[in-house]
Design an enzyme around this catalytic site. Sequence first.
Site, PDB file in Angstrom:
ATOM      1  N   ARG A 202      70.664  56.978 -14.324  1.00 26.56           N
ATOM      2  CA  ARG A 202      69.414  57.295 -13.619  1.00 26.56           C
ATOM      3  C   ARG A 202      68.490  58.184 -14.457  1.00 26.56           C
ATOM      4  O   ARG A 202      67.265  58.017 -14.417  1.00 26.56           O
ATOM      5  CB  ARG A 202      69.731  57.926 -12.270  1.00 26.56           C
ATOM      6  CG  ARG A 202      70.192  56.861 -11.244  1.00 26.56           C
ATOM      7  CD  ARG A 202      70.791  57.491 -10.042  1.00 26.56           C
ATOM      8  NE  ARG A 202      71.008  56.551  -8.943  1.00 26.56           N
ATOM      9  CZ  ARG A 202      71.821  56.808  -7.922  1.00 26.56           C
ATOM     10  NH1 ARG A 202      72.485  57.954  -7.864  1.00 26.56           N
ATOM     11  NH2 ARG A 202      71.975  55.920  -6.941  1.00 26.56           N
TER      12      ARG A 202
ATOM     13  N   HIS B 188      72.930  51.490  -7.435  1.00 29.69           N
ATOM     14  CA  HIS B 188      73.634  52.007  -6.258  1.00 29.69           C
ATOM     15  C   HIS B 188      75.126  51.974  -6.555  1.00 29.69           C
ATOM     16  O   HIS B 188      75.609  51.037  -7.183  1.00 29.69           O
ATOM     17  CB  HIS B 188      73.362  51.127  -5.026  1.00 29.69           C
ATOM     18  CG  HIS B 188      74.302  51.409  -3.879  1.00 29.69           C
ATOM     19  ND1 HIS B 188      74.086  52.429  -3.001  1.00 29.69           N
ATOM     20  CD2 HIS B 188      75.483  50.839  -3.529  1.00 29.69           C
ATOM     21  CE1 HIS B 188      75.101  52.473  -2.124  1.00 29.69           C
ATOM     22  NE2 HIS B 188      75.957  51.512  -2.428  1.00 29.69           N
TER      23      HIS B 188
ATOM     24  N   THR C  59      70.975  61.015  -7.258  1.00 27.31           N
ATOM     25  CA  THR C  59      70.100  60.039  -6.586  1.00 27.31           C
ATOM     26  C   THR C  59      68.657  60.162  -7.072  1.00 27.31           C
ATOM     27  O   THR C  59      67.999  59.154  -7.355  1.00 27.31           O
ATOM     28  CB  THR C  59      70.144  60.269  -5.057  1.00 27.31           C
ATOM     29  OG1 THR C  59      71.498  60.194  -4.636  1.00 27.31           O
ATOM     30  CG2 THR C  59      69.324  59.230  -4.316  1.00 27.31           C
TER      31      THR C  59
ATOM     32  N   PHE D 293      62.950  57.081   4.932  1.00 27.53           N
ATOM     33  CA  PHE D 293      62.734  56.198   3.784  1.00 27.53           C
ATOM     34  C   PHE D 293      63.311  54.795   3.984  1.00 27.53           C
ATOM     35  O   PHE D 293      63.229  53.958   3.080  1.00 27.53           O
ATOM     36  CB  PHE D 293      63.304  56.829   2.503  1.00 27.53           C
ATOM     37  CG  PHE D 293      64.783  57.156   2.550  1.00 27.53           C
ATOM     38  CD1 PHE D 293      65.749  56.179   2.345  1.00 27.53           C
ATOM     39  CD2 PHE D 293      65.215  58.451   2.798  1.00 27.53           C
ATOM     40  CE1 PHE D 293      67.105  56.475   2.380  1.00 27.53           C
ATOM     41  CE2 PHE D 293      66.575  58.769   2.830  1.00 27.53           C
ATOM     42  CZ  PHE D 293      67.518  57.765   2.625  1.00 27.53           C
TER      43      PHE D 293
ATOM     44  N   LYS E 156      69.468  47.503  -9.289  1.00 22.77           N
ATOM     45  CA  LYS E 156      68.337  47.318  -8.357  1.00 22.77           C
ATOM     46  C   LYS E 156      67.182  46.550  -9.010  1.00 22.77           C
ATOM     47  O   LYS E 156      67.187  46.317 -10.234  1.00 22.77           O
ATOM     48  CB  LYS E 156      67.901  48.691  -7.856  1.00 22.77           C
ATOM     49  CG  LYS E 156      68.997  49.414  -7.057  1.00 22.77           C
ATOM     50  CD  LYS E 156      68.476  50.696  -6.394  1.00 22.77           C
ATOM     51  CE  LYS E 156      69.581  51.381  -5.603  1.00 22.77           C
ATOM     52  NZ  LYS E 156      69.065  52.542  -4.830  1.00 22.77           N
TER      53      LYS E 156
HETATM   54  P1  CMP Z   1      71.320  54.504  -2.943  1.00 30.87           P
HETATM   55  O1  CMP Z   1      72.513  55.089  -3.628  1.00 30.87           O
HETATM   56  O2  CMP Z   1      71.086  53.063  -3.116  1.00 30.87           O
HETATM   57  O3  CMP Z   1      71.429  54.824  -1.380  1.00 30.87           O
HETATM   58  C1  CMP Z   1      70.283  54.912  -0.547  1.00 30.87           C
HETATM   59  C2  CMP Z   1      69.006  54.908  -1.315  1.00 30.87           C
HETATM   60  O4  CMP Z   1      67.857  55.361  -0.645  1.00 30.87           O
HETATM   61  C3  CMP Z   1      69.124  55.839  -2.498  1.00 30.87           C
HETATM   62  O5  CMP Z   1      70.021  55.294  -3.453  1.00 30.87           O
HETATM   63  C4  CMP Z   1      67.672  55.974  -2.927  1.00 30.87           C
HETATM   64  O6  CMP Z   1      67.281  55.002  -3.877  1.00 30.87           O
HETATM   65  C5  CMP Z   1      66.899  55.680  -1.648  1.00 30.87           C
HETATM   66  N1  CMP Z   1      66.067  56.803  -1.251  1.00 30.87           N
HETATM   67  C6  CMP Z   1      64.741  56.773  -1.147  1.00 30.87           C
HETATM   68  N2  CMP Z   1      64.274  57.964  -0.745  1.00 30.87           N
HETATM   69  C7  CMP Z   1      65.338  58.783  -0.601  1.00 30.87           C
HETATM   70  C8  CMP Z   1      65.501  60.142  -0.213  1.00 30.87           C
HETATM   71  N3  CMP Z   1      64.456  60.912   0.110  1.00 30.87           N
HETATM   72  N4  CMP Z   1      66.749  60.656  -0.177  1.00 30.87           N
HETATM   73  C9  CMP Z   1      67.830  59.879  -0.491  1.00 30.87           C
HETATM   74  N5  CMP Z   1      67.721  58.573  -0.862  1.00 30.87           N
HETATM   75  C10 CMP Z   1      66.484  58.031  -0.920  1.00 30.87           C
END
Ligand code: CMP
Length: 138
Positions: free
Chosen positions: A102, A115, A91, A57, A9
């Site tokens: 992460r 991701h 996440t 979000f 990212k």
């Molecule tokens: P990713 O795996 O790219 O898939 C969706 C993305 O939304 C996640 O990683 C996070 O970076 C982002 N995100 C931001 N806020 C939230 C949240 N509250 N819960 C889950 N994902 C979030």
Amino acid sequence: MQRTLSILKPDVTRRNLTGAVNARIEDAGLRIIAQKRLHLSLEEAQRFYAVHQERAFFNDLCSFMISGPVVVQVLEGENAVDRYRTVMGATNPANADEGTIRKDFAESIEANSVHGSDSLENAMKEVSFFFSEMEIVG
Ligand code: CMP
């Protein structure tokens, strides 16, 4: 053998951590069999994350994903989908295990560095969103 889609990212490219993250991926036994650096448009980010469009979000997520370049990759290996999710960590970096990407690199739940596809079915869709077969060299 499986393939999964990975995105490094904008927080990774901004801090010049592409190589550091790639080393984690390779150390985990995954092979980077396709890779390109892109600056996503808003429309592309919205289309890629369409499954999240009802989430609170969503707009912030898309704005972040277009705030700088990303590196999109196809990773290949045994059990690649789950293996990469283990290497990435939770996440929310606050909940991520020690030694995960992460835990060590993410700035926040939004700027969480990487991701990875969450299922084999989504991996196939996400890989074909970014790559043609000719670009994937296993
Ligand atoms: P990713 O795996 O790219 O898939 C969706 C993305 O939304 C996640 O990683 C996070 O970076 C982002 N995100 C931001 N806020 C939230 C949240 N509250 N819960 C889950 N994902 C979030």
